[in-house]
Design a protein around this motif. Structure first.
Motif, PDB file in Angstrom:
ATOM      1  N   LYS A 185       7.453   7.266   1.331  1.00 25.88           N
ATOM      2  CA  LYS A 185       7.528   6.120   2.231  1.00 25.88           C
ATOM      3  C   LYS A 185       8.644   5.170   1.839  1.00 25.88           C
ATOM      4  O   LYS A 185       9.296   4.573   2.700  1.00 25.88           O
ATOM      5  CB  LYS A 185       6.182   5.389   2.216  1.00 25.88           C
ATOM      6  CG  LYS A 185       5.659   5.055   3.594  1.00 25.88           C
ATOM      7  CD  LYS A 185       4.273   4.455   3.548  1.00 25.88           C
ATOM      8  CE  LYS A 185       3.949   3.931   4.943  1.00 25.88           C
ATOM      9  NZ  LYS A 185       2.686   3.189   4.985  1.00 25.88           N
ATOM     10  N   ALA A 223       0.664   2.434  -0.724  1.00 23.12           N
ATOM     11  CA  ALA A 223       1.160   3.294   0.352  1.00 23.12           C
ATOM     12  C   ALA A 223       0.618   2.872   1.712  1.00 23.12           C
ATOM     13  O   ALA A 223       1.273   3.071   2.739  1.00 23.12           O
ATOM     14  CB  ALA A 223       0.795   4.741   0.069  1.00 23.12           C
ATOM     15  N   ALA A 224      -0.563   2.259   1.706  1.00 25.74           N
ATOM     16  CA  ALA A 224      -1.179   1.848   2.971  1.00 25.74           C
ATOM     17  C   ALA A 224      -0.508   0.626   3.574  1.00 25.74           C
ATOM     18  O   ALA A 224      -0.571   0.417   4.794  1.00 25.74           O
ATOM     19  CB  ALA A 224      -2.666   1.575   2.747  1.00 25.74           C
ATOM     20  N   VAL A 225       0.143  -0.211   2.760  1.00 28.93           N
ATOM     21  CA  VAL A 225       0.659  -1.477   3.288  1.00 28.93           C
ATOM     22  C   VAL A 225       2.188  -1.588   3.266  1.00 28.93           C
ATOM     23  O   VAL A 225       2.733  -2.438   3.962  1.00 28.93           O
ATOM     24  CB  VAL A 225       0.059  -2.685   2.520  1.00 28.93           C
ATOM     25  CG1 VAL A 225      -1.439  -2.755   2.731  1.00 28.93           C
ATOM     26  CG2 VAL A 225       0.375  -2.624   1.038  1.00 28.93           C
ATOM     27  N   THR A 278       4.081  -5.479  -2.867  1.00 31.65           N
ATOM     28  CA  THR A 278       4.620  -5.082  -1.566  1.00 31.65           C
ATOM     29  C   THR A 278       5.863  -5.890  -1.213  1.00 31.65           C
ATOM     30  O   THR A 278       6.847  -5.355  -0.680  1.00 31.65           O
ATOM     31  CB  THR A 278       3.542  -5.251  -0.481  1.00 31.65           C
ATOM     32  OG1 THR A 278       2.401  -4.463  -0.825  1.00 31.65           O
ATOM     33  CG2 THR A 278       4.057  -4.820   0.875  1.00 31.65           C
ATOM     34  N   VAL A 301      -2.637   4.375  -3.613  1.00 35.57           N
ATOM     35  CA  VAL A 301      -3.163   4.455  -2.238  1.00 35.57           C
ATOM     36  C   VAL A 301      -3.052   3.108  -1.544  1.00 35.57           C
ATOM     37  O   VAL A 301      -2.639   3.013  -0.374  1.00 35.57           O
ATOM     38  CB  VAL A 301      -4.629   4.947  -2.253  1.00 35.57           C
ATOM     39  CG1 VAL A 301      -5.279   4.751  -0.886  1.00 35.57           C
ATOM     40  CG2 VAL A 301      -4.688   6.419  -2.653  1.00 35.57           C
ATOM     41  N   ALA A 302      -3.405   2.040  -2.262  1.00 34.88           N
ATOM     42  CA  ALA A 302      -3.344   0.701  -1.673  1.00 34.88           C
ATOM     43  C   ALA A 302      -1.911   0.324  -1.302  1.00 34.88           C
ATOM     44  O   ALA A 302      -1.663  -0.233  -0.220  1.00 34.88           O
ATOM     45  CB  ALA A 302      -3.927  -0.323  -2.643  1.00 34.88           C
ATOM     46  N   ALA A 333      -1.255  10.707  -3.636  1.00 33.14           N
ATOM     47  CA  ALA A 333      -0.911   9.299  -3.429  1.00 33.14           C
ATOM     48  C   ALA A 333       0.503   9.003  -3.910  1.00 33.14           C
ATOM     49  O   ALA A 333       1.233   8.207  -3.292  1.00 33.14           O
ATOM     50  CB  ALA A 333      -1.911   8.408  -4.167  1.00 33.14           C
TER      51      ALA A 333
END
Length: 525
Positions: free
Chosen positions: A224, A322-324, A194, A319-320, A217
């Motif tokens: 994003k 994209a979530a953060v 990230t 997924v992980a 995903a």
């Protein structure tokens, strides 16, 4: 009394197996004892290599392991080519074979189908090769195979059962219950990735075969962070028509330029193999300076070092991330960068290959959502360089990786049996099709309504061209093709011959309407 052979069938059913591909022999009769009474469908190829390729196509189309039953000795050695292709392309395949009686193994006594060390030979090709010598070992051997498929980079697994072991009693065997949880990424690697993404201005994503079931995903993360997505051959079908998609080979200069211009590359489920990244052998591919690798296999990570390595199943990692990640304001030029790469790659492949890609696009447009299963032939080579398929996982062939000729026809049969509602097209050349031509009969047995499209340029044209380019007088590259229409007719399969690809679309629609196997021969000047 329940025998080990019968228990094997019950255990396979318990693990979700609904089809096996194989040719019975005296060394596997006991494995078939419980098959007729089971819910497992048996498909008989015309050669054991076909059994392996059918299992491969079944696995790629369905996402579930393909299973082959083969005899000891020649049956198994005939299957090795298919197993090697599956290993190269990370395809889950379970090959169950017989082997001679326990007391004879390794003694060189001249028994039928004897090999010096069958188990040792298979250990060189399979991810795991295991011999079952007593009933209690069988549930663990089957469970171990499915655990490998679910938790590691998949590939072929081999289990052999000696002749004298198959008929032994096996009462009360139950499948081992193992928790096959999705391999999730650790938070440390996700946060490191990230931070790299946050510091980048021109990120890029490479999506390989390991990402082909992660489209939602992948779209979410790419959108994003405004990153173009380059799809390798085994990743084609992802993000069809999306403005960020670059469905072109990283071997092309225009695609490499996009990679070089990016200040961060996120590689998802791709091994950086030369048949994708350096197919011309010019040495022009270099690993990006800032690289995030997402892969399920630790050994694969070590082969190509990265700035940050995320060992996990591709979908879970995407997924992980994209979530953060922060969808902060950027230059928002990802779509422009992707468009420039697409246009450059299209011009780079030139008019001849553009015409061959148009053949593949005709198939896609006539039969939306089809699975196109290819062999090594000119339109497949061209489309591997540049082609945007409309179904994730719906474009696959053996022209990359191990590169086995004859793959297309049996693999397409396996795919059609795995996904019976989808159109399935086998795109093969006249040379490669002759490797596994008898599998037309297996398509009838299925029945598997595959449309076999044969690109007939009367020989191995790509090899002939390579010989001429190298200053070598072509030899052995013009095997006389048979009358494919007559052969199809001999099998009771309807067929049509067209000259050039102008009438391919209507021919495909007519073939699909029959609901049966069909052969279309395209005669190329």
């Amino acid at each position: 009394m329940t025998t080990i052979g019968e228990a094997l069938i019950r255990l396979l059913e318990a693990h979700g197996v609904d089809a096996v591909f194989g040719i019975p022999g005296v060394h596997t009769i006991e494995l078939y004892r419980g098959l007729a009474r089971s819910g497992i469908r048996h498909v008989t190829p015309r050669h054991e290599q076909g059994a392996g390729f059918m299992a491969d196509g079944y696995a790629r189309a369905s996402g579930r392991p393909g299973v082959a039953f083969v005899i000891t000795g020649p049956g198994l050695t005939n299957t090795i080519t298919a197993m090697a292709q599956a290993r190269a392309d990370s395809v889950p395949m379970l090959v169950i074979s017989g082997v001679n009686s326990s007391a004879t193994l390794g003694r060189g006594l001249g028994y039928l189908h004897e090999l010096p060390d069958q188990l040792g030979m298979m250990a060189k090709v399979a991810l795991s090769s295991r011999q079952v010598v007593q009933a209690a070992e069988l549930p663990g051997a089957i469970a171990e195979a499915f655990e490998i498929f679910a938790t590691r980079r998949p590939g072929p697994v081999h289990i052999e059962i000696p002749l004298d072991v198959m008929p032994l009693p096996a009462e009360g065997l139950r499948p081992l219950s193992r928790t096959l949880a999705t391999q999730v990424p650790d938070i440390v690697s996700i946060m490191a990735a990230t931070r790299l993404i946050a510091a980048s201005q021109r990120p890029l994503i490479l999506a390989g075969g390991g990402a082909k079931r992660t489209e939602a995903a992948l779209v979410a993360l790419a959108g994003k962070i405004d990153a173009p997505v380059i799809t390798t051959t085994n990743g084609r079908g992802l993000m069809h028509g999306h403005q960020l998609n670059v469905p072109a080979s990283p071997s092309l200069k225009a695609v490499r330029a996009l990679m070089a211009d990016s200040d961060l590359v996120i590689a998802v489920g791709t091994e950086f193999g030369p048949t994708d990244y350096d197919m011309y052998g010019d040495g022009g591919f270099v690993l990006p300076r800032r690289l995030i690798r997402i892969d399920i296999d630790a050994a694969q990570m070590q082969r190509r070092p990265a700035t940050v390595s995320v060992q996990a199943e591709a979908g879970a990692a995407l997924v992980a991330l994209a979530a953060v990640v922060d969808s902060r304001s950027r230059a928002a030029d990802g779509a422009d960068r992707a468009r420039s790469a697409r246009e450059g790659a299209w011009q780079e492949i030139g008019p001849d290959m553009q015409a061959q890609v148009a053949v593949v696009e005709t198939i896609r447009n006539a039969l939306p959502g089809a699975l196109i299963v290819g062999d090594s032939t000119q339109p497949v080579y061209a489309a591997n360089l540049y082609y945007d398929h409309d179904r994730p996982g719906g474009w696959f062939n053996a022209a990359t990786g191990y590169g086995a000729l004859g793959y297309g026809p049996p693999a397409a049969i396996g795919a059609a049996l795995a996904v019976p509602d989808a159109p399935v097209v086998c795109l093969s050349g006249d040379g490669g099709f002759q490797f596994t031509l008898p599998e037309l009969g297996a398509a009838l047995d299925g029945p598997a309504p595959v449309i076999f499209v044969v690109w007939n340029n009367r020989g191995y044209r790509e090899i002939e061209t390579s010989m001429l380019d190298a200053g070598v007088e072509p030899v052995g590259v013009s095997p006389v093709p048979p009358d494919f229409i007559a052969i199809a007719s001999a099998y009771g399969i309807a067929a049509e011959r067209i000259h050039g690809a102008a009438k391919l679309g209507p021919a495909l629609l007519g073939a699909r309407a029959t609901g049966r196997p069909f052969l279309i021969e395209i005669v190329v000047a």
